[in-house]
Design a protein around this motif. Structure first.
Motif, PDB file in Angstrom:
ATOM      1  N   LEU A  57       4.916   6.797  -8.294  1.00 19.92           N
ATOM      2  CA  LEU A  57       4.167   7.446  -9.410  1.00 19.92           C
ATOM      3  C   LEU A  57       3.058   8.311  -8.792  1.00 19.92           C
ATOM      4  O   LEU A  57       2.269   8.156  -7.820  1.00 19.92           O
ATOM      5  CB  LEU A  57       3.728   6.286  -9.522  1.00 19.92           C
ATOM      6  N   LEU A  95       0.639  -5.198  -4.426  1.00 16.23           N
ATOM      7  CA  LEU A  95      -0.838  -5.950  -5.003  1.00 16.23           C
ATOM      8  C   LEU A  95      -0.710  -4.292  -6.228  1.00 16.23           C
ATOM      9  O   LEU A  95      -2.021  -5.284  -7.131  1.00 16.23           O
ATOM     10  CB  LEU A  95      -1.691  -6.934  -4.763  1.00 16.23           C
ATOM     11  N   SER A  96      -0.912  -3.667  -5.676  1.00 14.61           N
ATOM     12  CA  SER A  96      -1.657  -2.313  -5.775  1.00 14.61           C
ATOM     13  C   SER A  96      -0.461  -1.220  -6.594  1.00 14.61           C
ATOM     14  O   SER A  96      -0.864  -0.103  -7.303  1.00 14.61           O
ATOM     15  CB  SER A  96      -2.035  -1.552  -4.792  1.00 14.61           C
ATOM     16  N   HIS A  97       0.917  -1.358  -7.205  1.00 12.89           N
ATOM     17  CA  HIS A  97       1.591  -0.810  -7.733  1.00 12.89           C
ATOM     18  C   HIS A  97       1.855  -1.136  -9.156  1.00 12.89           C
ATOM     19  O   HIS A  97       1.567  -2.616  -9.785  1.00 12.89           O
ATOM     20  CB  HIS A  97       3.193  -1.021  -7.033  1.00 12.89           C
ATOM     21  N   PRO A  98       0.945   0.088  -9.824  1.00 19.15           N
ATOM     22  CA  PRO A  98       0.821  -0.420 -11.468  1.00 19.15           C
ATOM     23  C   PRO A  98       2.346  -1.125 -12.395  1.00 19.15           C
ATOM     24  O   PRO A  98       2.272  -2.213 -12.844  1.00 19.15           O
ATOM     25  CB  PRO A  98       0.565   0.884 -12.511  1.00 19.15           C
ATOM     26  N   ALA A  99       3.316  -0.649 -11.476  1.00 19.28           N
ATOM     27  CA  ALA A  99       4.428  -1.611 -12.182  1.00 19.28           C
ATOM     28  C   ALA A  99       4.644  -2.524 -11.628  1.00 19.28           C
ATOM     29  O   ALA A  99       5.326  -3.517 -12.395  1.00 19.28           O
ATOM     30  CB  ALA A  99       5.705  -0.695 -12.313  1.00 19.28           C
ATOM     31  N   PHE A 100       4.507  -3.257 -10.457  1.00 21.08           N
ATOM     32  CA  PHE A 100       5.164  -4.238  -9.816  1.00 21.08           C
ATOM     33  C   PHE A 100       4.235  -5.447  -9.341  1.00 21.08           C
ATOM     34  O   PHE A 100       4.855  -6.080  -8.534  1.00 21.08           O
ATOM     35  CB  PHE A 100       6.110  -3.972  -8.325  1.00 21.08           C
ATOM     36  N   ALA A 101       2.704  -5.125  -9.573  1.00 21.60           N
ATOM     37  CA  ALA A 101       2.316  -6.465  -8.536  1.00 21.60           C
ATOM     38  C   ALA A 101       2.250  -7.894  -9.321  1.00 21.60           C
ATOM     39  O   ALA A 101       1.187  -8.455  -8.910  1.00 21.60           O
ATOM     40  CB  ALA A 101       0.342  -5.707  -8.859  1.00 21.60           C
ATOM     41  N   GLY A 102       2.746  -7.568 -10.565  1.00 19.36           N
ATOM     42  CA  GLY A 102       2.733  -8.997 -11.098  1.00 19.36           C
ATOM     43  C   GLY A 102       4.334  -9.538 -10.316  1.00 19.36           C
ATOM     44  O   GLY A 102       3.360 -10.987 -10.307  1.00 19.36           O
ATOM     45  N   VAL A 103       4.815  -9.378 -10.188  1.00 20.94           N
ATOM     46  CA  VAL A 103       6.366  -9.592  -8.652  1.00 20.94           C
ATOM     47  C   VAL A 103       5.111 -10.098  -7.994  1.00 20.94           C
ATOM     48  O   VAL A 103       5.361 -11.135  -7.292  1.00 20.94           O
ATOM     49  CB  VAL A 103       7.461  -8.944  -8.953  1.00 20.94           C
ATOM     50  N   GLN A 144      -0.471   7.869  -8.744  1.00 20.93           N
ATOM     51  CA  GLN A 144      -1.348   7.034  -8.531  1.00 20.93           C
ATOM     52  C   GLN A 144      -1.153   6.684  -6.993  1.00 20.93           C
ATOM     53  O   GLN A 144      -0.745   6.651  -5.999  1.00 20.93           O
ATOM     54  CB  GLN A 144      -0.837   5.673  -8.837  1.00 20.93           C
ATOM     55  N   LEU A 188       2.457 -10.881  -7.156  1.00 17.10           N
ATOM     56  CA  LEU A 188       1.742 -11.971  -7.195  1.00 17.10           C
ATOM     57  C   LEU A 188       2.105 -13.272  -7.385  1.00 17.10           C
ATOM     58  O   LEU A 188       1.356 -14.100  -6.943  1.00 17.10           O
ATOM     59  CB  LEU A 188      -0.001 -11.882  -7.998  1.00 17.10           C
ATOM     60  N   LEU A 221      -7.228  -7.736  -0.229  1.00 13.06           N
ATOM     61  CA  LEU A 221      -6.624  -8.121  -2.198  1.00 13.06           C
ATOM     62  C   LEU A 221      -5.901  -8.974  -1.765  1.00 13.06           C
ATOM     63  O   LEU A 221      -5.958 -10.227  -2.003  1.00 13.06           O
ATOM     64  CB  LEU A 221      -6.044  -6.967  -2.182  1.00 13.06           C
TER      65      LEU A 221
END
Lengths: 333, 333
Positions: A258, A223-231, A261, A233, A272
């Motif tokens: 990253l 959930l804290s990875h800017p590339a993959f948080a959508g996946v 990050q 969640l 979270l």
């Protein structure tokens, strides 16, 4: 997507252990499904499985030829086509976890069609999915989540499944990444599903089950990875987990890939994930922490887990060094 | 993906205003890009654009034939193929927002190829995306988010873009859904992108810009929707918004399509979005609320917005009834 065992694992001309992660994963976790491995001159690595050529594997009953290596672009190089065709001729289906699709290579596609073999591009889900609903389903679910990508969610999930089965608990691994799919013999490569269907695909992957059955769902990303948080969640909402295990890798300084990050703390990761999970399961709870301590000595790794366990007041283990029994203590099995 | 104006909007035999949402959207927001509309006998609705047949539209300079209707499955019915072919023959590209792809119909594909026309399936992104990075980009970004799906994020975004431009502010709409893409003349249908690339696609959609330029990014879904939260989170991280506008529809009792799923409060929606947005923009802030009050009288709608504005201590408007000037007051333009 059903993958027929036993497998012949193909290493190509790999010279790097990391590039045969998929082959190694299946050898580590499902040696009984593997007939052996095959490679070409120049290959300097091995999974430890018996080495043999394609005709011999066929004689021993191999049903599926697994491309067990990866290159950085996920390309299917032309030099591998003859090996794939040889396997097809010897009666095997072919599995690939590359980005390039087997079915896009006309020589492979035509031969597979004429011989009646399956080509399984596990990164390219062929199922039709529905959008998620979040409706409560019967059965129990545990999901591995992470502070980052590549922190041990798959290994932790497999260790938990193995332990539960050894205890006589009804449990299934539900794989969401290419390695896990090969090991489990099925699943959905969730990061390749169209964005609209992330949670719906996970709902289909882990449908209603017996009320005492545990689905152990392999997590992806963070959930804290800017590339993959959508996946992450969508997977969390679709999984509707009763129990969450937070996975973490020691000695990491920034989010994978990253350098700018920073990593989230484990406490923040717990909060979270619990907060988000409760949208579809109000009782979702983090039951423990799984740490990949392979970057330090066994002694230091165990000490780290013990200190963390005290700090967080919950079980904390490295599954490969300490087992997962204590991790699961709070589950009413 | 670039759509050439002007458009001829095709309504088919639609009898339901909702089913021509895409045509109506472009007629409402980009009338100057539309030559007119065309339909077949049986059609009982209109966008208000001038009615004409395909040859006349071609004579007037129409460059793109837009399938402006939708059916529930997103099917491309065989009866529309002759109309599409007629438009191709008259020199137009064709745009479809249906699930079924124009390019999958061989009669259409072959004719387009031989005539050198574009077939644009706006639900099926053709770009190659990279995974997101979360790296800070130059320029200002505003993202519309929502308590639910279909609450007015697109209309709010377009109203904000229009207002900023009228004030002489450099601003662009960045569309993420099929209607918005048609109106904007480009964009990415973010819910159709492979899950791995949600945030990366938004980073590409809204790249570095002048430091005073505002990208107004159309949001999708809701962090509180069990089906689509993954899309919303990836979009939020990729958008890296400086300013967020929370969109809400009055008189809704549950999440769209899910009678069992209660709506989040507006306060919770503010908190959830600000918290998540700060992963890629530590200064992300909700600047106001946009309410679709169309289900009540103008007087009641305005009263609702005024009460909400007092309660939350931030601007709250129905853009169509009250404009967006107050919504944007806190932006340093």
């Amino acid at each position: 997507m059903i993958i027929q065992a036993p497998y012949l694992v193909f290493l190509g001309d790999a010279t790097d252990k990391l590039s045969i992660k998929m082959a190694q994963g299946v050898a580590d976790w499902r040696a009984q499904l593997c007939i052996g491995e095959t490679s070409v001159p120049g290959c300097t690595v091995t999974t430890g499985l018996e080495q043999m050529d394609i005709p011999r594997a066929a004689k021993l009953g191999a049903k599926t030829f697994v491309l067990g290596f990866a290159n950085s672009g996920g390309y299917l190089e032309a030099k591998w086509v003859p090996y794939i065709q040889e396997a097809l001729k010897h009666g095997m289906d072919v599995v690939s976890g590359l980005h390039d699709k087997l079915t896009d290579v006309s020589d492979i596609r035509q031969m597979a069609q004429s011989l009646g073999r399956q080509l399984i591009d596990i990164r390219h889900p062929s199922e039709k999915f529905k959008t998620g609903t979040g409706k409560e389903r019967v059965g129990k679910r545990l999901l591995t989540v992470g502070t980052d990508c590549s922190v041990g969610k798959m290994y932790t999930s497999l260790a938990i499944e193995k332990h539960l089965k050894a205890q006589g608990v009804s449990a299934s691994i539900k794989a969401t990444g290419q390695c896990g799919i090969l090991i489990a013999g099925g699943g959905v490569a969730i990061d390749c599903v169209a964005a609209d269907f992330i949670s719906g695909a996970v709902e289909q992957l882990s449908p209603d089950a017996d009320s005492t059955h545990w689905d152990i769902i392999e997590g992806q990303g963070s959930l804290s990875h800017p590339a993959f948080a959508g996946v992450s969640l969508g997977l969390l909402h679709g999984a509707q987990p009763d129990a969450l295990v937070v996975c973490h890798a020691m000695s990491r300084n920034h989010m994978r890939g990253l350098p700018h990050q920073s990593l989230p703390t484990i406490i923040d990761t717990i909060r979270l994930n619990e907060q988000a999970a409760r949208l579809t399961n109000p009782n979702a709870k983090v039951i423990g922490i799984s740490v990949n301590t392979s970057s330090v000595s066994e002694e230091d790794g165990i000490a780290f887990c013990q200190a963390l366990s005290q700090e967080l007041n919950m079980p904390c283990v490295d599954p490969l060094r300490m087992g997962v029994a204590t991790l699961l203590e709070s589950l009413a099995l």
